[in-house]
Design a protein around this motif. Structure first.
Motif, PDB file in Angstrom:
ATOM      1  N   THR A 275       0.833  -1.202   0.000  1.00 59.30           N
ATOM      2  CA  THR A 275       0.000   0.000   0.000  1.00 59.30           C
ATOM      3  C   THR A 275       0.871   1.257   0.000  1.00 59.30           C
ATOM      4  O   THR A 275       1.797   1.383   0.803  1.00 59.30           O
ATOM      5  CB  THR A 275      -0.924  -0.005   1.225  1.00 59.30           C
ATOM      6  OG1 THR A 275      -1.752  -1.167   1.182  1.00 59.30           O
ATOM      7  CG2 THR A 275      -1.810   1.230   1.233  1.00 59.30           C
ATOM      8  N   ARG A 279      -0.014   0.664  -7.163  1.00 56.03           N
ATOM      9  CA  ARG A 279      -1.459   0.756  -7.281  1.00 56.03           C
ATOM     10  C   ARG A 279      -2.032  -0.656  -7.126  1.00 56.03           C
ATOM     11  O   ARG A 279      -1.524  -1.608  -7.730  1.00 56.03           O
ATOM     12  CB  ARG A 279      -1.863   1.332  -8.633  1.00 56.03           C
ATOM     13  CG  ARG A 279      -3.374   1.505  -8.782  1.00 56.03           C
ATOM     14  CD  ARG A 279      -3.758   2.186 -10.075  1.00 56.03           C
ATOM     15  NE  ARG A 279      -3.510   1.358 -11.258  1.00 56.03           N
ATOM     16  CZ  ARG A 279      -3.965   1.651 -12.479  1.00 56.03           C
ATOM     17  NH1 ARG A 279      -4.672   2.766 -12.681  1.00 56.03           N
ATOM     18  NH2 ARG A 279      -3.686   0.859 -13.501  1.00 56.03           N
ATOM     19  N   ILE A 280      -3.085  -0.788  -6.320  1.00 57.67           N
ATOM     20  CA  ILE A 280      -3.685  -2.095  -6.051  1.00 57.67           C
ATOM     21  C   ILE A 280      -5.158  -2.048  -6.431  1.00 57.67           C
ATOM     22  O   ILE A 280      -5.900  -1.172  -5.970  1.00 57.67           O
ATOM     23  CB  ILE A 280      -3.537  -2.484  -4.571  1.00 57.67           C
ATOM     24  CG1 ILE A 280      -2.055  -2.505  -4.157  1.00 57.67           C
ATOM     25  CG2 ILE A 280      -4.187  -3.841  -4.296  1.00 57.67           C
ATOM     26  CD1 ILE A 280      -1.841  -2.667  -2.667  1.00 57.67           C
ATOM     27  N   ARG A 281      -5.581  -2.993  -7.273  1.00 57.13           N
ATOM     28  CA  ARG A 281      -6.978  -3.070  -7.682  1.00 57.13           C
ATOM     29  C   ARG A 281      -7.434  -4.519  -7.658  1.00 57.13           C
ATOM     30  O   ARG A 281      -6.685  -5.413  -8.089  1.00 57.13           O
ATOM     31  CB  ARG A 281      -7.161  -2.536  -9.102  1.00 57.13           C
ATOM     32  CG  ARG A 281      -6.934  -1.037  -9.272  1.00 57.13           C
ATOM     33  CD  ARG A 281      -7.020  -0.654 -10.740  1.00 57.13           C
ATOM     34  NE  ARG A 281      -5.861  -1.139 -11.483  1.00 57.13           N
ATOM     35  CZ  ARG A 281      -5.843  -1.299 -12.818  1.00 57.13           C
ATOM     36  NH1 ARG A 281      -6.935  -1.034 -13.526  1.00 57.13           N
ATOM     37  NH2 ARG A 281      -4.754  -1.713 -13.426  1.00 57.13           N
ATOM     38  N   ASP A 282      -8.627  -4.764  -7.149  1.00 52.37           N
ATOM     39  CA  ASP A 282      -9.227  -6.091  -7.250  1.00 52.37           C
ATOM     40  C   ASP A 282      -9.796  -6.259  -8.651  1.00 52.37           C
ATOM     41  O   ASP A 282     -10.409  -5.333  -9.201  1.00 52.37           O
ATOM     42  CB  ASP A 282     -10.343  -6.265  -6.229  1.00 52.37           C
ATOM     43  CG  ASP A 282      -9.822  -6.301  -4.796  1.00 52.37           C
ATOM     44  OD1 ASP A 282      -8.598  -6.500  -4.629  1.00 52.37           O
ATOM     45  OD2 ASP A 282     -10.623  -6.134  -3.864  1.00 52.37           O
ATOM     46  N   VAL A 283      -9.559  -7.428  -9.261  1.00 53.58           N
ATOM     47  CA  VAL A 283     -10.086  -7.714 -10.593  1.00 53.58           C
ATOM     48  C   VAL A 283     -10.933  -8.973 -10.530  1.00 53.58           C
ATOM     49  O   VAL A 283     -10.740  -9.839  -9.671  1.00 53.58           O
ATOM     50  CB  VAL A 283      -8.964  -7.872 -11.639  1.00 53.58           C
ATOM     51  CG1 VAL A 283      -8.196  -6.566 -11.791  1.00 53.58           C
ATOM     52  CG2 VAL A 283      -8.007  -8.999 -11.256  1.00 53.58           C
ATOM     53  N   GLU A 284     -11.862  -9.069 -11.440  1.00 51.94           N
ATOM     54  CA  GLU A 284     -12.788 -10.189 -11.440  1.00 51.94           C
ATOM     55  C   GLU A 284     -12.152 -11.443 -12.038  1.00 51.94           C
ATOM     56  O   GLU A 284     -11.309 -11.361 -12.927  1.00 51.94           O
ATOM     57  CB  GLU A 284     -14.051  -9.833 -12.231  1.00 51.94           C
ATOM     58  CG  GLU A 284     -14.895  -8.727 -11.604  1.00 51.94           C
ATOM     59  CD  GLU A 284     -16.174  -8.496 -12.370  1.00 51.94           C
ATOM     60  OE1 GLU A 284     -16.412  -9.217 -13.360  1.00 51.94           O
ATOM     61  OE2 GLU A 284     -16.940  -7.598 -11.976  1.00 51.94           O
ATOM     62  N   ALA A 297      -2.389  -4.568 -18.111  1.00 54.79           N
ATOM     63  CA  ALA A 297      -1.573  -3.690 -17.274  1.00 54.79           C
ATOM     64  C   ALA A 297      -0.096  -3.822 -17.605  1.00 54.79           C
ATOM     65  O   ALA A 297       0.652  -2.831 -17.588  1.00 54.79           O
ATOM     66  CB  ALA A 297      -1.822  -4.014 -15.801  1.00 54.79           C
ATOM     67  N   HIS A 313      -5.844  -9.783  -7.250  1.00 57.72           N
ATOM     68  CA  HIS A 313      -5.467  -8.419  -6.927  1.00 57.72           C
ATOM     69  C   HIS A 313      -4.379  -7.973  -7.894  1.00 57.72           C
ATOM     70  O   HIS A 313      -3.270  -8.523  -7.884  1.00 57.72           O
ATOM     71  CB  HIS A 313      -4.986  -8.331  -5.480  1.00 57.72           C
ATOM     72  CG  HIS A 313      -5.896  -9.027  -4.516  1.00 57.72           C
ATOM     73  ND1 HIS A 313      -7.028  -8.433  -3.986  1.00 57.72           N
ATOM     74  CD2 HIS A 313      -5.850 -10.293  -4.017  1.00 57.72           C
ATOM     75  CE1 HIS A 313      -7.635  -9.296  -3.191  1.00 57.72           C
ATOM     76  NE2 HIS A 313      -6.942 -10.420  -3.191  1.00 57.72           N
ATOM     77  N   VAL A 315      -1.589  -5.581  -9.162  1.00 59.90           N
ATOM     78  CA  VAL A 315      -0.619  -4.671  -8.552  1.00 59.90           C
ATOM     79  C   VAL A 315       0.232  -4.089  -9.677  1.00 59.90           C
ATOM     80  O   VAL A 315       0.926  -4.827 -10.386  1.00 59.90           O
ATOM     81  CB  VAL A 315       0.257  -5.431  -7.530  1.00 59.90           C
ATOM     82  CG1 VAL A 315       1.346  -4.511  -6.987  1.00 59.90           C
ATOM     83  CG2 VAL A 315      -0.587  -6.001  -6.413  1.00 59.90           C
ATOM     84  N   ASP A 316       0.186  -2.774  -9.868  1.00 63.76           N
ATOM     85  CA  ASP A 316       0.959  -2.156 -10.938  1.00 63.76           C
ATOM     86  C   ASP A 316       1.363  -0.732 -10.548  1.00 63.76           C
ATOM     87  O   ASP A 316       1.172  -0.305  -9.408  1.00 63.76           O
ATOM     88  CB  ASP A 316       0.184  -2.184 -12.264  1.00 63.76           C
ATOM     89  CG  ASP A 316      -1.079  -1.329 -12.242  1.00 63.76           C
ATOM     90  OD1 ASP A 316      -1.439  -0.805 -11.160  1.00 63.76           O
ATOM     91  OD2 ASP A 316      -1.720  -1.187 -13.299  1.00 63.76           O
ATOM     92  N   ARG A 317       1.934  -0.008 -11.503  1.00 60.27           N
ATOM     93  CA  ARG A 317       2.387   1.370 -11.310  1.00 60.27           C
ATOM     94  C   ARG A 317       3.231   1.543 -10.038  1.00 60.27           C
ATOM     95  O   ARG A 317       2.854   2.244  -9.096  1.00 60.27           O
ATOM     96  CB  ARG A 317       1.198   2.328 -11.294  1.00 60.27           C
ATOM     97  CG  ARG A 317       0.436   2.341 -12.608  1.00 60.27           C
ATOM     98  CD  ARG A 317      -0.622   3.429 -12.644  1.00 60.27           C
ATOM     99  NE  ARG A 317      -1.375   3.387 -13.906  1.00 60.27           N
ATOM    100  CZ  ARG A 317      -2.387   4.195 -14.202  1.00 60.27           C
ATOM    101  NH1 ARG A 317      -2.778   5.118 -13.325  1.00 60.27           N
ATOM    102  NH2 ARG A 317      -3.024   4.080 -15.351  1.00 60.27           N
TER     103      ARG A 317
END
Length: 425
Positions: A275, A279-284, A297, A313, A315-317
């Protein structure tokens, strides 16, 4: 330059008397084959192969005992027993072998032979990944004890694409009856032919002598070949290693990733440490859909997919300041921006502080298996996007090695179709 066993500046491939299963002595050729030793997913895959046939090759490449020395001695005893019982037998004369793998639209053909060993500085066989000393030690003791090369490495070279030299021999040979033909449970059909005609062997050898090769799969075994060669001061069979050479101008390989399983690190803890740094995003899901999100990504920069808690999850950028602090600056830009470089330098070494050893990290080729094991053991699977082959080859030509287990080229040769004894030559 190492000149033992070689007389030119390019690839020097020689025939050998292959050890092969006697079809009448086993249930089926498919039942005695295995993926390469480092692709077998323990313990499930190992048990599956052991139960497929009592003579499955996995009993030689991954023997089971309490200590390393006991495992390797058991493999040697098993090999000798199978030879004595006629389970395995040497071919009557030395040969180069044409090998074909096919599954739907996937077609790969190449030449199996004994390749003269050379170090990275010679520029003949190009490694592209670092190796782990403990794995080299284990494979060296196994080869030393069995006095055999149990599975071919996968090497690639690039011709001008014309049907001459080795390619011409391959394309003539495939119209002849094969020594063996089988289909393994992964859907791949396998065929093998022996090339014994002196003129055809000379055509192959002269063609390959004009090329250099990239190690696509088998860095640890190649390092093992070199190590064991140093132990044998007199010229002889240890100056050569069992390989499959594929011309990727004619038969392009697929490049896949090797994923990381981080033992004992729950996904929640892994994400918490990232964190503010990524960048952290949940994906389906399901998994293929999540991997498509990773591919999107990864086209824009470093990206990883974390799994193990039932979700996915992305995780990029990464934070640029983090990369500046953690990624070494003494390598080319193409190396510094590799996902594997960022993973090992920034995440494993700095953020998660996880040692790169088998007690903490497992390397798994199969994406679904990595996720399943992470979920089973409350650990984190770090799923990777593959590197392009041209990036791998360009770095190798510069003498720059990638972090270990950065790529998985395929299809890989099936283990168990042809072996090389170091006592037969």
């Amino acid at each position: 330059m190492n000149t033992r066993g070689r007389a030119d500046q390019g690839l020097h491939l020689i025939p050998f008397r292959g050890l092969r299963y006697v079809p009448e002595r086993v249930g089926s050729l498919a039942a005695v084959t295995s993926p390469p030793y480092d692709v077998v997913v323990r313990p499930d895959g190992l048990l599956h192969l052991e139960s497929a046939d009592p003579h499955n090759i996995v009993r030689l490449i991954l023997p089971q005992a309490d200590t390393a020395s006991a495992r390797h001695e058991q493999a040697a005893a098993t090999l000798n027993q199978w030879l004595a019982e006629g389970i395995l037998a040497p071919d009557p004369e030395p040969a180069l072998y044409v090998y074909e793998q096919r599954n739907g639209e996937i077609l790969q053909r190449g030449i199996i032979g004994a390749l003269a060993l050379s170090g990275p500085a010679d520029g003949i066989v190009l490694p592209h990944e670092d190796v782990m000393a403990d794995v080299v030690e284990d494979r060296a003791d196994l080869m030393r004890t069995t006095a055999a090369h149990l599975e071919p490495l996968l090497l690639t070279y690039r011709s001008d694409g014309n049907a001459t030299g080795a390619t011409a021999v391959i394309e003539r040979t495939i119209h002849r009856p094969p020594l063996l033909a089988t289909t393994t449970e992964d859907g791949f059909s396998h065929r093998l032919w022996a090339v014994t005609d002196p003129a055809e062997r000379s055509a192959i050898e002269a063609d390959l002598a004009r090329h250099q090769a990239l190690i696509a799969d088998g860095h640890h075994r190649w390092a093992t070949y070199l190590r064991l060669q140093q132990e044998h001061t007199a010229p002889g069979p240890w100056d050569f290693g069992l390989v499959l050479l594929v011309d990727t101008a004619r038969y392009p390989l697929r490049v896949r990733s090797i994923h990381r399983l981080l033992h004992g690190l729950p996904v929640a803890d892994a994400l918490a440490a990232l964190t503010g740094r990524f960048r952290i995003r949940d994906v389906e899901g399901p998994l293929p859909r999540a991997m498509d999100a990773l591919a999107g990504a990864a086209a824009e920069g470093n990206a990883f997919l974390l799994a193990g808690d039932g979700g996915f999850h992305l995780v990029d950028r990464p934070d640029r300041a983090l990369l500046t602090r953690t990624v070494p600056t003494d390598r080319p830009t193409a190396w510094r921006t590799l996902d594997a470089t960022v993973l090992h330098s920034a995440l494993l070494d700095h953020v998660w502080q996880i040692p790169d050893d088998p007690a903490h990290i497992a390397y798994i080729h199969d994406t679904a298996a990595a996720v399943e094991q992470a979920e089973r053991h409350n650990s984190t699977a770090v799923l990777m996007h593959p590197v392009r082959e041209e990036v791998v080859r360009d770095l190798a030509r510069q003498g720059v090695t990638m972090p270990r287990k950065s790529t998985s080229f395929g299809p890989k040769p099936a283990t168990g179709l042809v072996l090389r004894s170091l006592t037969l030559g």
